[in-house]
Write a protein that holds these residues in place. Structure first.
Motif, mmCIF file in Angstrom:
data_model
loop_
_atom_site.group_PDB
_atom_site.id
_atom_site.type_symbol
_atom_site.label_atom_id
_atom_site.label_comp_id
_atom_site.label_asym_id
_atom_site.label_seq_id
_atom_site.Cartn_x
_atom_site.Cartn_y
_atom_site.Cartn_z
ATOM 1 N N UNK A 232 5.254 4.924 -0.498
ATOM 2 C CA UNK A 232 4.188 5.379 -1.455
ATOM 3 C C UNK A 232 2.892 4.738 -0.748
ATOM 4 N N UNK A 233 1.605 5.597 -0.645
ATOM 5 C CA UNK A 233 0.353 5.453 -0.369
ATOM 6 C C UNK A 233 -0.611 5.990 -1.058
ATOM 7 N N UNK A 234 -1.561 5.571 -0.947
ATOM 8 C CA UNK A 234 -3.003 6.041 -1.811
ATOM 9 C C UNK A 234 -3.978 6.894 -1.109
ATOM 10 N N UNK A 235 -4.255 8.129 -1.566
ATOM 11 C CA UNK A 235 -5.268 8.782 -0.711
ATOM 12 C C UNK A 235 -6.630 8.390 -0.926
ATOM 13 N N UNK A 236 -7.528 8.763 -0.190
ATOM 14 C CA UNK A 236 -8.926 8.244 -0.346
ATOM 15 C C UNK A 236 -9.373 8.797 -1.615
ATOM 16 N N UNK A 237 -9.042 10.020 -2.046
ATOM 17 C CA UNK A 237 -9.299 10.425 -3.554
ATOM 18 C C UNK A 237 -8.960 9.503 -4.591
ATOM 19 N N UNK A 238 -7.688 9.200 -4.288
ATOM 20 C CA UNK A 238 -7.032 8.359 -5.419
ATOM 21 C C UNK A 238 -7.647 6.994 -5.461
ATOM 22 N N UNK A 239 -7.792 6.404 -4.402
ATOM 23 C CA UNK A 239 -8.601 5.327 -4.405
ATOM 24 C C UNK A 239 -10.088 5.221 -5.148
ATOM 25 N N UNK A 240 -10.774 6.433 -4.940
ATOM 26 C CA UNK A 240 -12.117 6.580 -5.370
ATOM 27 C C UNK A 240 -12.090 6.422 -6.921
ATOM 28 N N UNK A 241 -10.969 6.875 -7.505
ATOM 29 C CA UNK A 241 -10.938 6.945 -9.088
ATOM 30 C C UNK A 241 -10.556 5.547 -9.574
ATOM 31 N N UNK A 242 -10.469 4.534 -8.785
ATOM 32 C CA UNK A 242 -9.945 3.041 -9.187
ATOM 33 C C UNK A 242 -11.256 2.250 -9.340
ATOM 34 N N UNK A 243 -11.302 1.370 -10.204
ATOM 35 C CA UNK A 243 -12.507 0.226 -10.206
ATOM 36 C C UNK A 243 -12.174 -0.841 -9.165
ATOM 37 N N UNK A 244 -12.210 -0.468 -8.047
ATOM 38 C CA UNK A 244 -11.728 -1.519 -7.068
ATOM 39 C C UNK A 244 -13.256 -2.331 -6.656
ATOM 40 N N UNK A 245 -13.078 -3.420 -6.283
ATOM 41 C CA UNK A 245 -14.116 -4.357 -5.950
ATOM 42 C C UNK A 245 -14.521 -4.265 -4.358
ATOM 43 N N UNK A 246 -13.564 -3.662 -3.649
ATOM 44 C CA UNK A 246 -13.515 -3.624 -2.216
ATOM 45 C C UNK A 246 -12.604 -2.120 -1.749
ATOM 46 N N UNK A 247 -13.153 -1.214 -1.240
ATOM 47 C CA UNK A 247 -12.421 0.057 -1.054
ATOM 48 C C UNK A 247 -11.923 0.112 0.517
ATOM 49 N N UNK A 248 -12.256 -1.044 1.274
ATOM 50 C CA UNK A 248 -11.911 -0.732 2.517
ATOM 51 C C UNK A 248 -10.440 -1.546 2.619
ATOM 52 N N UNK A 249 -9.452 -0.938 2.304
ATOM 53 C CA UNK A 249 -7.973 -1.414 2.088
ATOM 54 C C UNK A 249 -7.554 -1.104 3.461
ATOM 55 N N UNK A 250 -6.366 -1.947 3.737
ATOM 56 C CA UNK A 250 -5.278 -1.534 4.967
ATOM 57 C C UNK A 250 -4.378 -0.856 4.400
ATOM 58 N N UNK B 41 -0.814 -1.924 -3.782
ATOM 59 C CA UNK B 41 -1.439 -1.607 -4.932
ATOM 60 C C UNK B 41 -0.580 -0.338 -5.418
ATOM 61 N N UNK B 42 -0.223 0.545 -4.978
ATOM 62 C CA UNK B 42 0.694 1.568 -5.405
ATOM 63 C C UNK B 42 1.973 1.045 -6.124
ATOM 64 N N UNK B 43 2.541 -0.177 -5.747
ATOM 65 C CA UNK B 43 3.360 -0.813 -6.497
ATOM 66 C C UNK B 43 3.073 -1.178 -7.929
#
Length: 216
Positions: free
Chosen positions: A47-65, A72-74
């Motif tokens: 399982x992976x996360x799409x850019x749209x899904x990441x955009x909805x999270x309060x991440x301090x850094x969005x440049x994830x490998x 993060x999905x786990x």
């Protein structure tokens, strides 16, 4: 590292499904699997996360490998299956490595193996509608740090040294910090720091300072 403006998302918006994990828009109430976001998968089927899904999270850094997104999905799936409305103990336990541990650091308790299955029912036994409001998420390789609040209604029972404290309907909002350490896509260690003083105060449980003073 650029921080986002203050934004929170309930853990229930991380909708776990058999084929992966999807993130729905954050509602004021707990979300359900009826939300139909499409989960992305890597070439390995993880399982992976799409850019749209990441955009909805309060991440301090969005440049994830990709590896960080999969970790993060786990973690998001574990938060989802810990929600009071749809607790899934087997899924939570299976996310840990064979020697994985859950440490309630402030409470001084450690859970491992089959004992991991007691963690979620215990919280639901206090707050039937328990959920986690995720405030800030930092992902750094195999380590995920999250600032959150444990929220719910005290409608269960608390076992105390003085006896059973029965629920009174009080709302609880306890500040918490979680640190997840993963290995090969599994949780190796989960350190949870709960603000029990605030939690117990919200529940109407006050410390007996007079008794403490009298013991000296």
């Amino acid at each position: 590292m650029k921080l986002l403006s203050r934004k929170s998302i309930t853990a229930a918006t991380a909708v776990a499904v058999l084929g992966g994990l999807s993130i729905a828009a954050a509602p004021s109430q707990a979300a359900s699997p009826a939300h139909r976001s499409t989960a992305a998968h890597s070439s390995t089927g993880v399982p992976d996360l799409t850019p749209r899904q990441l955009a909805e999270l309060p991440l301090t850094n969005r440049h994830l490998t990709r590896h960080e997104r999969q970790n993060l999905a786990v973690v998001l799936r574990d938060y989802y299956v810990a929600e009071g409305s749809h607790i899934d103990v087997p899924t939570f336990v299976s996310s840990f490595t064979e020697d994985g541990v859950f440490n309630d650091v402030v409470g001084g308790q450690t859970y491992q193996g089959e004992a991991l299955g007691a963690v979620l029912p215990y919280m639901k036994g206090l707050f039937s509608d328990v959920h986690r409001d995720l405030r800030r998420i930092t992902v750094n390789g195999d380590v995920i740090s999250i600032e959150l609040s444990i929220q719910g209604t005290f409608d269960g029972q608390l076992q105390s040294p003085a006896g059973v404290v029965k629920g009174n309907g009080h709302k609880v909002d306890a500040p918490t910090a979680d640190f997840w350490y993963l290995r090969n896509g599994k949780v190796e260690k989960f350190d949870c720091f709960v603000g029990y003083s605030k939690m117990y105060s919200d529940m109407g449980v006050n410390w007996d300072w007079a008794s403490a003073v009298g013991n000296h």
